[in-house]
Design an enzyme around this catalytic site. Structure first.
Site, mmCIF file in Angstrom:
data_model
loop_
_atom_site.group_PDB
_atom_site.id
_atom_site.type_symbol
_atom_site.label_atom_id
_atom_site.label_comp_id
_atom_site.label_asym_id
_atom_site.label_seq_id
_atom_site.Cartn_x
_atom_site.Cartn_y
_atom_site.Cartn_z
ATOM 1 N N CYS A 61 58.826 4.427 25.539
ATOM 2 C CA CYS A 61 59.486 5.631 26.060
ATOM 3 C C CYS A 61 59.066 6.903 25.319
ATOM 4 C CB CYS A 61 61.000 5.479 25.986
ATOM 5 S SG CYS A 61 61.595 4.074 26.935
HETATM 6 N N1 CO8 Z 1 78.536 -5.383 33.724
HETATM 7 C C1 CO8 Z 1 79.801 -5.661 33.320
HETATM 8 N N2 CO8 Z 1 80.103 -5.923 32.019
HETATM 9 C C2 CO8 Z 1 79.108 -5.898 31.133
HETATM 10 C C3 CO8 Z 1 77.778 -5.627 31.502
HETATM 11 C C4 CO8 Z 1 77.521 -5.365 32.860
HETATM 12 N N3 CO8 Z 1 76.274 -5.050 33.320
HETATM 13 N N4 CO8 Z 1 77.008 -5.681 30.386
HETATM 14 C C5 CO8 Z 1 77.820 -5.980 29.373
HETATM 15 N N5 CO8 Z 1 79.086 -6.119 29.807
HETATM 16 C C6 CO8 Z 1 80.278 -6.439 29.026
HETATM 17 C C7 CO8 Z 1 79.966 -7.292 27.814
HETATM 18 O O1 CO8 Z 1 80.068 -8.663 28.091
HETATM 19 C C8 CO8 Z 1 81.009 -6.835 26.829
HETATM 20 O O2 CO8 Z 1 82.211 -7.483 27.144
HETATM 21 P P1 CO8 Z 1 83.214 -7.944 25.963
HETATM 22 O O3 CO8 Z 1 83.620 -6.704 25.260
HETATM 23 O O4 CO8 Z 1 84.354 -8.631 26.691
HETATM 24 O O5 CO8 Z 1 82.404 -8.842 25.104
HETATM 25 C C9 CO8 Z 1 81.212 -5.369 27.155
HETATM 26 O O6 CO8 Z 1 80.792 -5.216 28.510
HETATM 27 C C10 CO8 Z 1 80.385 -4.477 26.266
HETATM 28 O O7 CO8 Z 1 79.029 -4.978 26.197
HETATM 29 P P2 CO8 Z 1 77.951 -4.314 25.309
HETATM 30 O O8 CO8 Z 1 78.561 -4.081 23.953
HETATM 31 O O9 CO8 Z 1 76.687 -5.107 25.379
HETATM 32 O O10 CO8 Z 1 77.744 -2.943 26.059
HETATM 33 P P3 CO8 Z 1 77.329 -1.571 25.454
HETATM 34 O O11 CO8 Z 1 78.488 -0.665 25.420
HETATM 35 O O12 CO8 Z 1 76.553 -1.738 24.166
HETATM 36 O O13 CO8 Z 1 76.327 -1.015 26.547
HETATM 37 C C11 CO8 Z 1 73.969 -0.765 26.882
HETATM 38 C C12 CO8 Z 1 75.148 -1.724 26.886
HETATM 39 C C13 CO8 Z 1 74.228 0.274 27.965
HETATM 40 C C14 CO8 Z 1 72.682 -1.523 27.176
HETATM 41 C C15 CO8 Z 1 73.895 -0.076 25.497
HETATM 42 O O14 CO8 Z 1 73.958 -1.027 24.467
HETATM 43 C C16 CO8 Z 1 72.678 0.748 25.292
HETATM 44 O O15 CO8 Z 1 72.421 1.699 25.999
HETATM 45 N N6 CO8 Z 1 71.912 0.409 24.238
HETATM 46 C C17 CO8 Z 1 70.723 1.141 23.857
HETATM 47 C C18 CO8 Z 1 69.491 0.479 24.308
HETATM 48 C C19 CO8 Z 1 68.870 1.157 25.483
HETATM 49 O O16 CO8 Z 1 69.095 2.310 25.825
HETATM 50 N N7 CO8 Z 1 68.033 0.454 26.135
HETATM 51 C C20 CO8 Z 1 67.399 1.029 27.249
HETATM 52 C C21 CO8 Z 1 65.904 1.048 27.196
HETATM 53 S S1 CO8 Z 1 65.247 1.482 25.672
HETATM 54 C C22 CO8 Z 1 64.986 3.171 25.556
HETATM 55 O O17 CO8 Z 1 64.775 3.837 26.535
HETATM 56 C C23 CO8 Z 1 65.048 3.853 24.235
HETATM 57 C C24 CO8 Z 1 65.502 2.981 23.144
HETATM 58 C C25 CO8 Z 1 65.346 3.693 21.820
HETATM 59 C C26 CO8 Z 1 64.671 2.881 20.767
HETATM 60 C C27 CO8 Z 1 64.116 3.722 19.661
HETATM 61 C C28 CO8 Z 1 64.892 3.660 18.391
HETATM 62 C C29 CO8 Z 1 64.344 4.641 17.349
#
Ligand code: CO8
Length: 371
Positions: free
Chosen positions: A156
């Protein structure tokens, strides 16, 4: 030392749109069928069930409401889960180059420049359609440029790694005009059967035309660029040239996008602002001197936190705009699209900062000033 300017930018998105509701409905049908087909193994604890997704979760957790995609029916077809693309013979332009050209043409037209006036073409994107010849070589030929070209991959952050190189090559006198294009067909990289990633990406192509400063009015001065890496396995895509060889040993091996979303989130909000601040310190730019930051669009909460750390003030849609709701994460083209959509209102002399972050990890930053 020759200074460079951004003469123009261009972006193109496909007209086909998939809403969260449509995507989640198809994903949930896939998950329900998988769980039903494998009920015995799941009950016996031999196989994990595929959890259901929710459109409300996607919007709240990421800020994404819909995404533009190159082909819709294949992604929503639970027997396919990826776009349909018809293979092309060698004597036709490749799909990836054609996609890139859509934004390249816009950037060239806006600048009033013919492709033959371009010295170098860099395709800077998360993946390329083939290993060689480079997609950049094909684009260079299609626009009639006589110079050099190469492909660059830094997920990205690719577009800003390309801008960094273009800036350095212009500074060293090796080129006068360089095109950095980022054709990102992320729906072919993403895994639409995995709940934690199925909603993240959309497709888009962008281009930046960088020139040696020659006294002409308009454009943006490139005050400085910076890139930095920190290796991590928290975000991986293992598609590659070893896949077939590896498959002969492990028949079920299926490379795809894999991430530990929470770890990535935590790492990105601390590492990215540090890199942006290093550039600002080098250029003696104080946070209050930056009118706007254009950030890579991955997650709206990430945008909030990174903007605040770079700007030293709360994020607003004015000082750190967002485009996630409409386009999802379009990988490295997102920062260019964001800049183009939210820069016309800035006055001559005002400073802005682009910052993009991605797998690697890699972070790129560019400080620019409106002329
Ligand atoms: N639908 C319904 N429920 C869900 C879903 C879904 N699709 N996914 C997860 N859940 C549930 C889980 O089971 C969990 O439930 P419980 O609390 O009961 O266990 C709850 O929702 C929360 O789950 P998560 O903690 O996994 O959810 P998050 O709040 O962390 O959100 C994200 C998930 C949106 C993927 C988030 O972690 C995120 O955005 N992470 C960053 C990674 C990212 O953006 N990746 C995208 C591509 S990478 C990019 O573009 C740049 C990355 C930068 C890297 C460089 C670093 C320097």
């Amino acid at each position: 030392m020759q200074t460079s300017i951004i003469r123009s930018t261009g972006y193109w998105v496909p007209p086909n749109v998939i809403s969260n509701e449509e995507l989640v409905e198809s994903y949930n049908r896939y998950a329900t069928r998988f769980n039903s087909d494998n009920a015995a193994a799941i009950t016996a604890g031999e196989l994990a069930d595929v959890p259901l997704s929710s459109a409300e979760f996607v919007k709240n957790a990421s800020g994404i409401e819909r995404r533009h995609v190159i082909e819709k029916s294949g992604i929503l077809d639970i027997d396919h889960l990826r776009p349909h693309i018809t293979p092309r013979p060698f004597d036709e332009v490749s799909f990836h180059a054609e996609f890139a050209l859509k934004s390249v043409k816009i950037a060239l037209e806006k600048a009033g420049i013919d492709g033959s006036d371009v010295d170098g073409v860099i395709v800077a994107s998360s993946a390329q359609q083939r290993n060689f010849p480079g997609i950049a070589c094909e684009i260079q030929s299609l626009i009639g440029s006589q110079g050099w070209s190469f492909d660059l991959t830094m997920a990205c952050a690719s577009a800003l790694y390309g801008l960094n190189i273009a800036n350095a090559m212009i500074a060293s006198g090796q080129a006068k005009r360089i095109l950095v294009c980022s054709p990102e067909i992320m729906t072919c990289i993403n895994v639409h059967s995995r709940r934690d990633v199925h909603f993240i990406f959309g497709d888009a192509s962008s281009a930046i035309l960088v020139e040696a400063e020659d006294g002409q009015a308009g454009g943006w001065d490139v005050l400085g660029t910076h890139t930095k890496n920190k290796f991590s396995n928290n975000l991986r895509s293992d598609f590659g040239f070893l896949n077939d060889a590896e498959r002969s040993v492990e028949p079920d091996f299926s490379p795809g996008l894999d991430q530990d979303g929470q770890k990535v989130f935590k790492d990105v909000v601390s590492f990215s602002p540090t890199v942006a601040r290093e550039l600002m310190d080098r250029l003696k730019i104080a946070p209050e001197d930056v009118r706007r930051t254009w950030l890579h669009q991955a997650n709206i909460r990430m945008v909030e936190m990174i903007a605040k750390r770079i700007l030293g003030r709360d994020r607003t849609p004015e000082n750190a705009p967002g485009i996630l709701h409409e386009y999802g994460n379009t990988s490295s083209s997102s920062v260019v699209m964001n800049f183009e959509m939210h820069s016309d209102d800035m006055a001559a002399g005002e400073t802005g900062l682009m910052c993009a972050f991605g797998a690697g990890y890699g972070v790129g930053a560019a400080a620019i000033r409106k002329r």
